[in-house]
Design a protein around this motif. Structure first.
Motif, PDB file in Angstrom:
ATOM      1  N   LYS A  62      14.773  10.904  11.409  1.00 46.58           N
ATOM      2  CA  LYS A  62      15.757   9.859  11.670  1.00 46.58           C
ATOM      3  C   LYS A  62      16.396  10.126  13.032  1.00 46.58           C
ATOM      4  CE  LYS A  62      18.392   8.281   8.340  1.00 46.58           C
ATOM      5  NZ  LYS A  62      19.363   8.252   7.215  1.00 46.58           N
ATOM      6  N   ARG A  63      16.732   9.078  13.739  1.00 52.45           N
ATOM      7  CA  ARG A  63      17.445   9.240  15.002  1.00 52.45           C
ATOM      8  C   ARG A  63      18.890   9.631  14.683  1.00 52.45           C
ATOM      9  NH1 ARG A  63      17.198   4.433  16.454  1.00 52.45           N
ATOM     10  NH2 ARG A  63      15.363   4.411  17.777  1.00 52.45           N
ATOM     11  N   ASP A  64      19.437   8.916  13.664  1.00 54.98           N
ATOM     12  CA  ASP A  64      20.836   9.058  13.282  1.00 54.98           C
ATOM     13  C   ASP A  64      20.870   9.382  11.788  1.00 54.98           C
ATOM     14  OD1 ASP A  64      23.485   8.787  12.632  1.00 54.98           O
ATOM     15  OD2 ASP A  64      23.570   6.621  13.015  1.00 54.98           O
ATOM     16  N   VAL A  65      21.276  10.604  11.451  1.00 54.14           N
ATOM     17  CA  VAL A  65      21.245  10.981  10.032  1.00 54.14           C
ATOM     18  C   VAL A  65      22.211  10.130   9.200  1.00 54.14           C
ATOM     19  CG1 VAL A  65      20.462  13.347  10.401  1.00 54.14           C
ATOM     20  CG2 VAL A  65      22.919  12.862  10.416  1.00 54.14           C
ATOM     21  N   GLU A  66      23.165   9.479   9.866  1.00 58.77           N
ATOM     22  CA  GLU A  66      24.125   8.623   9.157  1.00 58.77           C
ATOM     23  C   GLU A  66      23.544   7.243   8.833  1.00 58.77           C
ATOM     24  OE1 GLU A  66      26.937   9.962   8.206  1.00 58.77           O
ATOM     25  OE2 GLU A  66      26.371  11.815   9.260  1.00 58.77           O
ATOM     26  N   ALA A  67      22.424   6.900   9.450  1.00 59.44           N
ATOM     27  CA  ALA A  67      21.858   5.570   9.211  1.00 59.44           C
ATOM     28  C   ALA A  67      21.572   5.396   7.714  1.00 59.44           C
ATOM     29  CB  ALA A  67      20.576   5.382  10.024  1.00 59.44           C
ATOM     30  N   ALA A  68      21.816   4.180   7.244  1.00 60.23           N
ATOM     31  CA  ALA A  68      21.646   3.894   5.823  1.00 60.23           C
ATOM     32  C   ALA A  68      20.180   4.035   5.412  1.00 60.23           C
ATOM     33  CB  ALA A  68      22.119   2.473   5.521  1.00 60.23           C
ATOM     34  N   ALA A  69      19.959   4.535   4.220  1.00 57.57           N
ATOM     35  CA  ALA A  69      18.593   4.647   3.695  1.00 57.57           C
ATOM     36  C   ALA A  69      18.087   3.261   3.309  1.00 57.57           C
ATOM     37  CB  ALA A  69      18.583   5.565   2.477  1.00 57.57           C
ATOM     38  N   PRO A  70      16.823   2.980   3.568  1.00 57.96           N
ATOM     39  CA  PRO A  70      16.266   1.699   3.119  1.00 57.96           C
ATOM     40  C   PRO A  70      15.984   1.775   1.626  1.00 57.96           C
ATOM     41  CG  PRO A  70      14.544   3.043   4.090  1.00 57.96           C
ATOM     42  CD  PRO A  70      15.813   3.843   4.220  1.00 57.96           C
ATOM     43  N   GLU A  71      15.774   0.636   1.035  1.00 62.59           N
ATOM     44  CA  GLU A  71      15.312   0.608  -0.356  1.00 62.59           C
ATOM     45  C   GLU A  71      13.993   1.376  -0.453  1.00 62.59           C
ATOM     46  OE1 GLU A  71      14.048  -2.626  -3.829  1.00 62.59           O
ATOM     47  OE2 GLU A  71      14.395  -3.275  -1.762  1.00 62.59           O
ATOM     48  N   THR A  72      13.874   2.228  -1.429  1.00 66.87           N
ATOM     49  CA  THR A  72      12.651   3.008  -1.584  1.00 66.87           C
ATOM     50  C   THR A  72      11.534   2.140  -2.149  1.00 66.87           C
ATOM     51  OG1 THR A  72      13.783   5.111  -1.863  1.00 66.87           O
ATOM     52  CG2 THR A  72      11.587   4.921  -2.858  1.00 66.87           C
ATOM     53  N   VAL A  73      10.449   2.100  -1.405  1.00 77.39           N
ATOM     54  CA  VAL A  73       9.255   1.415  -1.887  1.00 77.39           C
ATOM     55  C   VAL A  73       8.071   2.350  -1.654  1.00 77.39           C
ATOM     56  CG1 VAL A  73       7.689  -0.544  -1.609  1.00 77.39           C
ATOM     57  CG2 VAL A  73      10.169  -0.875  -1.381  1.00 77.39           C
ATOM     58  N   VAL A  74       7.479   2.822  -2.742  1.00 74.51           N
ATOM     59  CA  VAL A  74       6.297   3.680  -2.624  1.00 74.51           C
ATOM     60  C   VAL A  74       5.091   2.866  -3.067  1.00 74.51           C
ATOM     61  CG1 VAL A  74       5.157   5.769  -3.459  1.00 74.51           C
ATOM     62  CG2 VAL A  74       7.627   5.778  -3.008  1.00 74.51           C
ATOM     63  N   PRO A  75       4.161   2.604  -2.149  1.00 75.68           N
ATOM     64  CA  PRO A  75       3.042   1.726  -2.511  1.00 75.68           C
ATOM     65  C   PRO A  75       2.108   2.401  -3.510  1.00 75.68           C
ATOM     66  CG  PRO A  75       2.671   2.696  -0.354  1.00 75.68           C
ATOM     67  CD  PRO A  75       4.049   3.121  -0.776  1.00 75.68           C
ATOM     68  N   GLU A  76       1.560   1.599  -4.380  1.00 73.00           N
ATOM     69  CA  GLU A  76       0.528   2.120  -5.272  1.00 73.00           C
ATOM     70  C   GLU A  76      -0.794   2.078  -4.547  1.00 73.00           C
ATOM     71  OE1 GLU A  76      -0.146   1.365  -9.423  1.00 73.00           O
ATOM     72  OE2 GLU A  76       1.828   0.377  -9.508  1.00 73.00           O
ATOM     73  N   LEU A  77      -1.395   3.246  -4.397  1.00 78.21           N
ATOM     74  CA  LEU A  77      -2.645   3.320  -3.644  1.00 78.21           C
ATOM     75  C   LEU A  77      -3.776   3.686  -4.590  1.00 78.21           C
ATOM     76  CD1 LEU A  77      -1.201   5.201  -0.566  1.00 78.21           C
ATOM     77  CD2 LEU A  77      -1.797   2.775  -0.720  1.00 78.21           C
ATOM     78  N   ALA A  78      -4.916   3.055  -4.371  1.00 76.70           N
ATOM     79  CA  ALA A  78      -6.081   3.342  -5.208  1.00 76.70           C
ATOM     80  C   ALA A  78      -6.502   4.793  -5.016  1.00 76.70           C
ATOM     81  CB  ALA A  78      -7.226   2.412  -4.833  1.00 76.70           C
ATOM     82  N   LYS A  79      -6.815   5.463  -6.107  1.00 78.99           N
ATOM     83  CA  LYS A  79      -7.331   6.832  -5.984  1.00 78.99           C
ATOM     84  C   LYS A  79      -8.738   6.799  -5.385  1.00 78.99           C
ATOM     85  CE  LYS A  79      -4.503   9.617  -8.777  1.00 78.99           C
ATOM     86  NZ  LYS A  79      -4.268  10.226 -10.080  1.00 78.99           N
ATOM     87  N   VAL A  80      -9.441   5.733  -5.702  1.00 80.70           N
ATOM     88  CA  VAL A  80     -10.809   5.562  -5.208  1.00 80.70           C
ATOM     89  C   VAL A  80     -10.939   4.116  -4.742  1.00 80.70           C
ATOM     90  CG1 VAL A  80     -13.258   5.517  -5.870  1.00 80.70           C
ATOM     91  CG2 VAL A  80     -11.734   7.285  -6.800  1.00 80.70           C
ATOM     92  N   VAL A  81     -11.489   3.913  -3.565  1.00 80.57           N
ATOM     93  CA  VAL A  81     -11.746   2.551  -3.111  1.00 80.57           C
ATOM     94  C   VAL A  81     -12.736   1.915  -4.082  1.00 80.57           C
ATOM     95  CG1 VAL A  81     -12.671   1.130  -1.247  1.00 80.57           C
ATOM     96  CG2 VAL A  81     -11.357   3.189  -0.703  1.00 80.57           C
ATOM     97  N   ASP A  82     -12.426   0.725  -4.540  1.00 80.66           N
ATOM     98  CA  ASP A  82     -13.349   0.019  -5.424  1.00 80.66           C
ATOM     99  C   ASP A  82     -14.676  -0.154  -4.690  1.00 80.66           C
ATOM    100  OD1 ASP A  82     -13.018  -2.692  -7.733  1.00 80.66           O
ATOM    101  OD2 ASP A  82     -14.853  -2.017  -6.756  1.00 80.66           O
ATOM    102  N   PRO A  83     -15.760   0.383  -5.272  1.00 80.22           N
ATOM    103  CA  PRO A  83     -17.047   0.289  -4.567  1.00 80.22           C
ATOM    104  C   PRO A  83     -17.428  -1.146  -4.238  1.00 80.22           C
ATOM    105  CG  PRO A  83     -17.179   1.855  -6.372  1.00 80.22           C
ATOM    106  CD  PRO A  83     -15.849   1.167  -6.509  1.00 80.22           C
ATOM    107  N   GLY A  84     -16.952  -2.073  -5.020  1.00 78.48           N
ATOM    108  CA  GLY A  84     -17.234  -3.474  -4.728  1.00 78.48           C
ATOM    109  C   GLY A  84     -16.576  -3.947  -3.446  1.00 78.48           C
ATOM    110  N   ASP A  85     -15.611  -3.193  -2.967  1.00 85.54           N
ATOM    111  CA  ASP A  85     -14.932  -3.548  -1.718  1.00 85.54           C
ATOM    112  C   ASP A  85     -15.531  -2.865  -0.493  1.00 85.54           C
ATOM    113  OD1 ASP A  85     -13.202  -5.175  -3.068  1.00 85.54           O
ATOM    114  OD2 ASP A  85     -11.615  -3.653  -3.251  1.00 85.54           O
ATOM    115  N   LEU A  86     -16.514  -1.997  -0.721  1.00 80.80           N
ATOM    116  CA  LEU A  86     -17.151  -1.351   0.430  1.00 80.80           C
ATOM    117  C   LEU A  86     -18.097  -2.339   1.103  1.00 80.80           C
ATOM    118  CD1 LEU A  86     -17.902   2.132  -1.162  1.00 80.80           C
ATOM    119  CD2 LEU A  86     -16.031   1.532   0.402  1.00 80.80           C
ATOM    120  N   ALA A  87     -18.291  -2.150   2.394  1.00 78.17           N
ATOM    121  CA  ALA A  87     -19.106  -3.097   3.150  1.00 78.17           C
ATOM    122  C   ALA A  87     -20.423  -2.462   3.565  1.00 78.17           C
ATOM    123  CB  ALA A  87     -18.351  -3.556   4.386  1.00 78.17           C
ATOM    124  N   VAL A  88     -21.501  -3.226   3.442  1.00 77.69           N
ATOM    125  CA  VAL A  88     -22.790  -2.810   3.987  1.00 77.69           C
ATOM    126  C   VAL A  88     -23.031  -3.652   5.238  1.00 77.69           C
ATOM    127  CG1 VAL A  88     -25.268  -2.670   3.575  1.00 77.69           C
ATOM    128  CG2 VAL A  88     -23.663  -2.199   1.707  1.00 77.69           C
TER     129      VAL A  88
END
Lengths: 303, 303, 303
Positions: free
Chosen positions: B149-175
């Motif tokens: 942080k530049r300024d430790v006093e700056a307000a914290a944003p709302e916490t959003v932790v994205p859900e990430l796939a553990k494995v890329v769906d093979p159907g989404d891979l490109a040939v």
């Protein structure tokens, strides 16, 4: 007769002499990639064909300093193989972009001579021109070097010290054909600062630093076919150090200047230059700039 | 106003923000040659136009990791200049081959934010996309970094932790369009092992090792226009060491994996990645692989 | 079954065996630029398209030793991964120029075998041919290496020591199609010495020296896809040194020979070669030449 090139000594130069330098050189995407590997170059016009095309050019030229280094490198066997010191530069102009596929060669004209009072060395001024395969001059500059005499008894030439412009006349600077910043993408260029944002006297600390390695400066200097022994052969100096080619430091400084001068896309001219102190592997190079002039016909930064 | 880029701090990121990164980059045979000089890369599809043409492609693309490094390098000035740590990667996909002559640029979307409990730093998740000159996405990945942080006093944003796939769906891979291994030359590829020869749980010690030099990792990292100071400036760390760009180690590992995975020609996806420990010049890098999954629609290794 | 390549041992070779080496390689302007960065190469025919065109060629080929290194590099995993020593070269001929865009691959034929009296090693002679994408042989040479046996109990093969020419028959040397030195520009080539200026027995000290760095020889050797572990992995030798690929020294010597042999534009043949002593980073390499033969049908130096 020895077959190897001993280089010219002071008494081998005569006023008005024109030396055609050997080993023309074709540049390609390979030289461009190496330039980006050796220097932290980020100016968009030299990084991206798409950016250059949006600025009216056929493709991204190679960096202005690639042109300089190649043109300069050819002169070393004829001008500075026996140089004691590389004293200065003036009246540099970049006249045509250099493109992958172009072949560069260079010639130098002796425009000044002055024997030093010790009788052992003298100063030689040359105007060097780099030409492409069509015979067009792509860049030119004056440099002067202190060169050893072969024979201290050799007669001194008439002293002629050329008058050199302190500043290249802006009217003599060249804008590449087709260059047009109407659609200039300031976001892709990397910084918001335009011409009007800089003030005379302003100094910019370019912040970043690069610690230099032997392999890097030798690869760069070799790529420009610069044959000066002190850059490559650790046995040439008493301290066992390899002196880094001054142009390597110029390129590092120019590349580092991106951080603060990202929109100064092209080098149009070089008013003066000097190698103030030697640089060795292990040194960390930083850069700063001072805005010296405010030319309202400055055409190469988007207004 | 300072002209140089101080980088973004944690409070400068907002959810959904899209950052267009600067300095597009055209790649050529020069980048390809440097990749082969810097990494012991031997996969035939990226080494030979003739081999690639026999596999249905117009020519040999540049290595998948060249695409990754160029796309990644552009993000550094905006995402990780003030990063304390590069925490991880997920959901990586290579969608289009990159060819010599292509120009890459990248954008990142902020998809997650979480201030750390110490109040001094936070984690930023971004999904980065690399596009070619036609605007097609050539690759994308998620990475998350811990940023000061530049300024430790700056307000914290709302916490959003994205859900990430553990494995890329093979159907989404490109040939890649046109890729066809019917005429695949297993002798020229260098190893007899095909898809059916690998078993889940099998580990492969890739045997070879590479002792890394400062000049090498700096040239590589500079080539990708990565501007992180710790890689180049020996004065940035108290121990005087230059930290090697984690991507350099990824490329070393991938190249070393040829010995045992010579027929794994293309990287289709990246499920996860972390920089587990720092690497410094003088270290010798080795690699091993474990076969984790057995996808019967795995299309990129000849069956 | 181990997936990695352990290399062949002495008992794996049989007389007449033809080995097709893996990983074909397309060369570009990138390899050419790197060659000029890694070696002080200045021969004009390989530096300039314009010079090459004035000599009747379509463009500047890549250096003869790029062709050699690429062809040689492919053989390492099959011929010399378990070599104790690289003993010699003979009957080398360059038959076709290699151009940017060409793809090279190589094959080796076992032409000699001799088990050593200690029963632990043997000598293998191979004739290696490099082919371009059209299947034309671009160069060939014989080399012999001492290789470990896997099993000292394995039966010795019948001893066959090939008879090798001490000198390639000049009638078997190739002059590239179209090559014509009628308009040869001796000034651009860099030296005035022509064929008639050299005498049998004359020795030339090429004067310049190059102090070699680890990063340089590793980048070069990797570029040729040479996989010999001793060049890259500091843990392979008891002294912690990385042995420099002998071909790196050959290229340094050839490049240094410009100073005195600038007009020896192309390498037509290689009569003999040996790696007399190891070379390590920090060593300074110099070169000298002796004129051994005076062939009046020598066609590649302007008369």
């Amino acid at each position: 007769m020895a077959k190897t090139n001993p280089g010219r000594f002071f008494e081998d130069y005569t006023l008005g002499q024109v030396i055609e330098h050997a080993v023309p050189r074709t540049v390609s995407g390979g030289e461009r990639a190496l330039y980006h590997a050796l220097y932290p170059a980020r100016h968009a016009l030299y990084s991206s064909d798409a950016f250059a095309q949006a600025c009216g050019l056929a493709a991204s030229p190679v960096d202005d300093l690639i042109a300089f280094h190649v043109v300069f490198g050819k002169t070393v066997p004829d001008i500075s193989l026996n140089a004691v010191a590389n004293l200065g530069y003036a009246e540099g102009r970049w006249l045509k972009p250099v493109w992958p596929g172009d072949t560069l060669r260079s010639t130098s004209e002796v425009i000044g001579l002055k024997q030093n009072s010790n009788g052992k060395t003298g100063v030689v001024w040359v105007r060097t021109r780099g030409m492409n395969q069509a015979g067009e001059t792509v860049m030119e500059y004056v440099r002067w070097v202190m060169v050893r005499k072969r024979d201290v008894e050799a007669a001194a030439p008439e002293t002629v010290v050329p008058e050199l412009a302190k500043v290249v006349d802006p009217g003599d600077l060249a804008v590449p054909a087709g260059l047009d910043f109407t659609r200039y993408d300031i976001t892709l260029a990397g910084e918001p600062h335009r011409w009007g944002d800089y003030e005379v006297g302003e100094t910019i600390d370019h912040v970043d630093g690069v610690t230099v390695e032997e392999a890097e400066h030798m690869m760069a200097t070799r790529l420009w076919q610069n044959t000066s022994k002190v850059h490559f052969d650790a046995s040439m100096r008493a301290d066992g150090k390899r002196l880094i080619y001054g142009g390597h430091v110029i390129s590092l400084a120019r590349a580092l200047s991106f951080n603060g001068l990202a929109n100064a896309q092209m080098i149009a001219g070089l008013n003066a230059g000097a190698h103030a102190n030697p640089c060795f592997a292990g040194d960390t190079v930083r850069a700063w700039s001072e805005v010296l002039l405010d030319l309202d016909y400055w055409a190469l930064m988007p207004v």
